[in-house]
Every structure is written in structure tokens, then in C-alpha cells.
Write a protein that holds these residues in place. Structure first.
Motif, mmCIF file in Angstrom:
data_model
loop_
_atom_site.group_PDB
_atom_site.id
_atom_site.type_symbol
_atom_site.label_atom_id
_atom_site.label_comp_id
_atom_site.label_asym_id
_atom_site.label_seq_id
_atom_site.Cartn_x
_atom_site.Cartn_y
_atom_site.Cartn_z
ATOM 1 N N LYS A 59 0.824 -1.204 0.000
ATOM 2 C CA LYS A 59 0.000 0.000 0.000
ATOM 3 C C LYS A 59 0.861 1.259 0.000
ATOM 4 O O LYS A 59 1.979 1.270 0.538
ATOM 5 C CB LYS A 59 -0.932 -0.020 1.214
ATOM 6 C CG LYS A 59 -1.947 -1.149 1.169
ATOM 7 C CD LYS A 59 -2.827 -1.169 2.409
ATOM 8 C CE LYS A 59 -3.832 -2.314 2.342
ATOM 9 N NZ LYS A 59 -4.689 -2.385 3.550
ATOM 10 N N ALA A 60 0.336 2.290 -0.621
ATOM 11 C CA ALA A 60 1.057 3.564 -0.714
ATOM 12 C C ALA A 60 1.451 4.063 0.670
ATOM 13 O O ALA A 60 0.654 4.030 1.615
ATOM 14 C CB ALA A 60 0.193 4.597 -1.430
ATOM 15 N N ASP A 61 2.693 4.492 0.790
ATOM 16 C CA ASP A 61 3.251 5.110 1.994
ATOM 17 C C ASP A 61 3.359 4.155 3.190
ATOM 18 O O ASP A 61 3.577 4.594 4.316
ATOM 19 C CB ASP A 61 2.459 6.362 2.386
ATOM 20 C CG ASP A 61 2.415 7.392 1.264
ATOM 21 O OD1 ASP A 61 3.479 7.606 0.634
ATOM 22 O OD2 ASP A 61 1.337 7.951 0.999
ATOM 23 N N ALA A 62 3.224 2.852 2.936
ATOM 24 C CA ALA A 62 3.505 1.884 3.997
ATOM 25 C C ALA A 62 4.993 1.881 4.330
ATOM 26 O O ALA A 62 5.391 1.526 5.445
ATOM 27 C CB ALA A 62 3.054 0.489 3.580
ATOM 28 N N VAL A 63 5.802 2.271 3.357
ATOM 29 C CA VAL A 63 7.252 2.396 3.516
ATOM 30 C C VAL A 63 7.643 3.810 3.112
ATOM 31 O O VAL A 63 7.137 4.331 2.111
ATOM 32 C CB VAL A 63 7.985 1.358 2.641
ATOM 33 C CG1 VAL A 63 9.481 1.573 2.664
ATOM 34 C CG2 VAL A 63 7.639 -0.067 3.102
ATOM 35 N N PRO A 64 8.523 4.473 3.860
ATOM 36 C CA PRO A 64 8.920 5.838 3.493
ATOM 37 C C PRO A 64 9.524 5.912 2.096
ATOM 38 O O PRO A 64 10.227 4.991 1.649
ATOM 39 C CB PRO A 64 9.961 6.194 4.565
ATOM 40 C CG PRO A 64 9.639 5.302 5.728
ATOM 41 C CD PRO A 64 9.146 4.032 5.124
ATOM 42 N N ALA A 65 9.256 7.003 1.417
ATOM 43 C CA ALA A 65 9.789 7.209 0.069
ATOM 44 C C ALA A 65 11.313 7.104 0.081
ATOM 45 O O ALA A 65 11.981 7.582 1.000
ATOM 46 C CB ALA A 65 9.354 8.566 -0.464
ATOM 47 N N TRP B 159 11.063 -4.005 4.967
ATOM 48 C CA TRP B 159 12.050 -2.975 4.644
ATOM 49 C C TRP B 159 12.941 -2.855 5.872
ATOM 50 O O TRP B 159 12.768 -3.589 6.854
ATOM 51 C CB TRP B 159 11.372 -1.656 4.282
ATOM 52 C CG TRP B 159 10.613 -0.995 5.385
ATOM 53 C CD1 TRP B 159 9.467 -1.420 5.994
ATOM 54 C CD2 TRP B 159 10.963 0.237 6.031
ATOM 55 N NE1 TRP B 159 9.076 -0.545 6.977
ATOM 56 C CE2 TRP B 159 9.979 0.488 7.024
ATOM 57 C CE3 TRP B 159 11.995 1.155 5.877
ATOM 58 C CZ2 TRP B 159 10.002 1.612 7.844
ATOM 59 C CZ3 TRP B 159 12.008 2.276 6.692
ATOM 60 C CH2 TRP B 159 11.031 2.504 7.658
ATOM 61 N N ASP B 160 13.918 -1.960 5.829
ATOM 62 C CA ASP B 160 14.854 -1.870 6.952
ATOM 63 C C ASP B 160 14.142 -1.579 8.267
ATOM 64 O O ASP B 160 14.612 -1.968 9.341
ATOM 65 C CB ASP B 160 15.901 -0.773 6.684
ATOM 66 C CG ASP B 160 16.928 -1.199 5.653
ATOM 67 O OD1 ASP B 160 16.991 -2.410 5.356
ATOM 68 O OD2 ASP B 160 17.651 -0.328 5.144
ATOM 69 N N GLY B 161 12.998 -0.900 8.203
ATOM 70 C CA GLY B 161 12.278 -0.534 9.415
ATOM 71 C C GLY B 161 11.436 -1.633 10.014
ATOM 72 O O GLY B 161 10.900 -1.463 11.110
ATOM 73 N N GLY B 162 11.304 -2.766 9.331
ATOM 74 C CA GLY B 162 10.539 -3.861 9.906
ATOM 75 C C GLY B 162 9.756 -4.653 8.876
ATOM 76 O O GLY B 162 9.773 -4.377 7.672
ATOM 77 N N ASN B 163 9.056 -5.656 9.385
ATOM 78 C CA ASN B 163 8.195 -6.480 8.541
ATOM 79 C C ASN B 163 6.940 -5.694 8.155
ATOM 80 O O ASN B 163 6.465 -4.842 8.903
ATOM 81 C CB ASN B 163 7.786 -7.739 9.310
ATOM 82 C CG ASN B 163 6.821 -8.613 8.524
ATOM 83 O OD1 ASN B 163 7.169 -9.138 7.480
ATOM 84 N ND2 ASN B 163 5.597 -8.760 9.020
#
Length: 467
Positions: free
Chosen positions: A169-175, A442-446
Motif C-alpha cells: 500500500k502507498a506510503d507503507a514504507v517511506p519514500a 524494509w529496513d524498518g521492519g516487517n
């Protein structure tokens, strides 16, 4: 420094299981402040906190919301009626710190597990529907006829083109951050699925796990863009064979003392354990029977009697075979793990398989599905699908089709459960048992299932088109 002497991990797991979240959270916090705690155990405690978060996502309904859902199909539902079904365990709930919460699929599940509830539905309420091969049909007859005519155990192949996608989903991960995705991908299995041909991926550069990976995936990376979903896709073709192995019970022998079979006779924590309850259930079903084939049939039939119902996420359940034994309902993977545990307890090797089932294009059907295999000497490994179970036919070959057979409309992604993805994930998996939808991080988590969507599209093509 002395080692922390607070609640053990099994005690915390038990607290989470019974909904004592505040107490479990306090015990986890105390454990994590112990500098002597090993890294692996520390992660196990951290996961229990994550498990509670996921359980809250599964148990989203209060009583009013659960009743409101039921009244869509039972407009005159009475509170006393709801309370009686609830007390009987027919509306799955968990008392979280004293507050009763209902599983979000419990209202729809009720109509699968209670004949009384089904009879109370409004006349125009839609009935639950089964998959195209869950009832006896021409395809089953085609398979049995082809196997008899040819003497082969792999027959009536289907060639299928597959497109699988995973969209974050959009913006689930930082740009600007890298999103890492694992999409399930089949491995070649002689006589079951062969001639796998990769077509393409989006983005390009997919890393396909080796054939030896028992939960095989295609790994992809993509950079997140603000306000835009992050999409991944793979395409491939594969030839799938139906299986039919006719068994003569008089020829079945005791399980040989083969070291290669030992892993498939063993317990495997946490989901295949020979608990006292499992042993007691086995004794009631098997009795004094000693013949491997008849033991396997008895166990297959007993598990087949458990009503199918939509499942909680597997990672939220501490022992899936035990859950299936006691919940009063189970989905395909839960039934399969219970049957695997029972078979192994009785000295019959059993193993796991799972993936996706589908149909010809005109039907427009696909679904996640789990099944398995058991070993009977001298025949070797034979497939089983206890969830589909016995078919309604007076002919034994058709009635018992899924006790030694499979249809030609399923792709196996996994030949075992609880297997690590390749490359390894850095963070907790969304599904710690199975691998059918995919995994993302991503690096921030699952990224859990509420943060992305998956899709599976199949197109059955003539075999001649690929020659």
C-alpha cells in the motif's frame, strides 16, 4: 549478573494464548531488561509481543458488532440465542484482559459449523460455496479412468500460465527506502509439477531460490515512491499432473526402518507435538487397530469430520495441531497439521504440501490451500487432502480419491512448513508456518498482511501450445 528468574517463555506463551495480554506484556518487559538473556530467546519474547498485536487484528469484534454481522443473515437473532452459541464455542472468541473479543470471521464461520445457525438464515441469504473440486465431478472421473487405462499414477496433465503479484500500500514504507518482497514460486516435483518455465518479473532482476528450497520464492526489490503503491509481479508456466495411486490394503507393509523417513515420524515444535490430548484422541480413533492402512484411514476420516472454517493467522496460534483438535473447526492447514501429527504418532510417516488451487478459465476460481502426503510401504509416498476428504460416490476409487490422489488444478509452492525464505528475512515473517501469499519487509521492519495485497491469476492452455 544473575540470570533473570521471571516467567519462562512457555508461561508467557500460555498467557498470550488465554488473552492475559497485560500480564504477558509485563513479563516480556521484565525479560527484555535482563542483560543475560540470549539473543534468540530475546527475539522469542519480542515475537510474543508482536503476536499479541496480530491477535488484536484478528479479534476485532465486540458482541454488538458480532451480532450485527449475524443479523445480516438472521434478522431476528435473539440475544439469548447468540449467548447460547457463544457458550457452546461456536462463535470463536478470546477474552483479552477480561474483555470478550470475537474473531472477525466468527460470524460467517458460524454458518459452516452449526446446522442450527444455517437453518435460521433468511431464505435469500447466500449459502457458503465450495471450490470446484471439493465435490465429485467429471475431472475426478477423468483421472481415475486415465489411471486405469494407462497404469500410470501421474495423468491428465494441465499446462498453466501464472501471474502472481504483491502490491504494498502507498506510503507503507517511506519514500526512497528499499522494499524487499518474496513471492511464492514452485519447485519441480517429478510426476506432480514439471517443466517450470520462467517468463518475467516486474521489476526485473528476480532472485529465484534454488530447487532445494522447500518453501521456494522469487525475491525482488523496489524503491518506495511517495503516494504510490509498490508493486511486484512474476510470471511463469508449469505443467501440473493429477495423481491417482490405487492401494491394495492387503499389500501394505509396516513402515520400514529407513533413516530417511525418521524426520517424518518425529515431533516438531511447536505445531506437531504428541500431547496427552493428541494421544487420547488417537487412542479413541485407532483403538486396537495395528494395520497401517486402516490406521491411516481411521485418522483421515476422523480429521475429515472437523468442519472447515476460516482461519486465524497461523502466526498467532502457538500449536496449530492442538488448536485444530480443540477449536471445533479448522481450515485446510490446521486439519493437515493435525493429521500429520496423528499419523506420525502412529508410526506412519507424513509430510506437508501447500500452495494454490484454481480451475479452468471459465470458472474463475483460485484459493490458498494446504494438503499433504503419507508413506505406506511398499507404495511409498502418496498424496492426501483431508480437507476435501471423502467424495460422495459409491465407487471406492472416487469416494477415496483424495486418500492417494490429487486433481490437476493445484500448484505446490511448499514441501514443508516452517522453512526459512531465501534470501533470509531480517524481520519476523508475517506467516511463520506457511508461504502462499508472500512476505515483505524494509529496513524498518516487517510489513504485515494489512499493509499489502496479493493476487494469483491462472490461464490454462493446451499442452500442444508449449511444445
Amino acid at each position: 549478573m544473575c540470570a533473570w528468574a521471571g516467567a519462562s517463555l512457555p508461561e508467557v506463551i500460555a498467557q498470550v494464548d488465554r488473552g492475559a495480554f497485560a500480564s504477558a506484556d509485563a513479563q516480556i518487559d521484565a525479560a527484555l531488561h535482563d542483560a543475560a538473556l540470549g539473543d534468540a530467546t530475546r527475539q522469542d519474547f519480542v515475537f510474543q509481543r508482536e503476536r499479541m498485536r496480530r491477535m488484536r487484528l484478528d479479534f476485532t469484534l465486540d458482541a454488538d458488532a458480532a451480532k450485527a454481522q449475524l443479523r445480516r443473515q438472521i434478522p431476528d437473532l435473539r440475544d439469548a440465542e447468540f449467548a447460547r452459541w457463544d457458550a457452546a464455542g461456536l462463535i470463536e472468541h478470546l477474552d483479552i484482559d477480561g474483555q470478550r473479543r470475537y474473531f472477525k470471521r466468527a460470524p460467517s464461520n458460524l454458518f459452516r459449523i452449526s446446522a442450527e445457525a444455517r437453518a435460521r438464515r433468511a431464505p435469500d441469504a447466500p449459502l457458503p460455496t465450495d471450490g470446484p473440486f471439493e465435490t465429485l465431478g467429471p475431472h475426478h472421473e477423468e483421472i481415475v479412468a486415465a489411471a486405469r487405462a494407462s497404469g500410470a499414477t501421474s495423468v491428465v496433465p494441465r499446462r498453466v500460465e501464472v501471474t502472481q503479484s504483491l502490491v504494498v500500500k502507498a506510503d507503507a514504507v517511506p519514500a526512497g527506502k528499499t522494499v524487499r518482497a518474496w513471492i511464492p514460486y514452485p519447485r519441480a516435483i517429478a510426476g506432480q509439477q514439471e517443466d517450470i518455465q520462467w517468463i518475467a518479473s516486474t521489476p526485473t532482476g528476480a532472485r529465484i531460490a534454488p530447487e532445494s528450497a522447500l518453501q521456494r520464492t522469487a525475491y525482488l526489490e523496489r524503491t518506495a515512491v511517495a503516494g504510490t503503491p509498490t508493486a511486484f509481479q512474476i510470471r511463469y508456466t508449469v505443467t501440473v499432473y493429477a495423481r491417482h495411486i490405487p492401494i491394495d490394503p492387503a499389500k501394505v507393509l509396516p513402515t520400514p526402518k529407513d533413516p530417511a523417513l525418521q524426520p517424518f515420524l518425529a515431533e516438531r515444535a511447536p505445531h506437531v507435538l504428541f500431547t496427552p490430548a493428541l494421544r487420547a484422541f488417537s487412542q479413541r480413533v485407532v483403538g486396537t487397530e495395528t494395520h497401517p492402512y486402516r490406521i491411516a484411514q481411521k485418522l483421515f476420516d476422523a480429521v475429515d469430520q472437523i468442519p472447515w472454517a476460516g482461519a486465524r493467522e497461523y502466526a498467532t496460534i502457538s500449536n496449530i495441531s492442538d488448536y485444530a483438535l480443540h477449536a471445533g473447526h479448522a481450515d485446510c492447514g490446521q486439519q493437515t497439521l493435525l493429521l500429520i501429527a496423528l499419523l506420525r504418532l502412529n508410526g506412519i510417516p507424513a509430510r506437508w504440501q501447500s500452495g494454490m488451487v484454481y480451475a479452468d478459465d471459465a470458472v474463475g476460481y483460485n484459493n490458498l490451500h494446504d494438503w499433504g502426503a503419507l508413506y505406506l510401504a511398499p507404495y511409498g509416498w502418496m498424496p492426501m487432502d483431508v480437507t476435501t476428504g471423502r467424495l460422495d460416490s459409491p465407487q471406492p476409487a472416487l469416494r477415496d480419491f483424495y486418500f492417494g490422489g490429487l486433481d490437476a488444478y493445484r500448484i505446490a509452492f511448499n514441501d514443508d512448513f516452517q522453512q526459512p525464505p531465501q534470501p533470509a528475512k531480517q524481520h519476523f515473517r508475517s506467516d511463520t508456518v506457511d508461504s502462499q501469499r508472500g512476505e515483505v519487509e524494509w529496513d524498518g521492519g516487517n510489513l504485515y498482511f494489512d499493509q499489502w495485497n496479493y493476487d494469483f491469476q491462472s490461464h490454462v492452455v493446451p499442452l500442444e501450445a508449449t511444445r
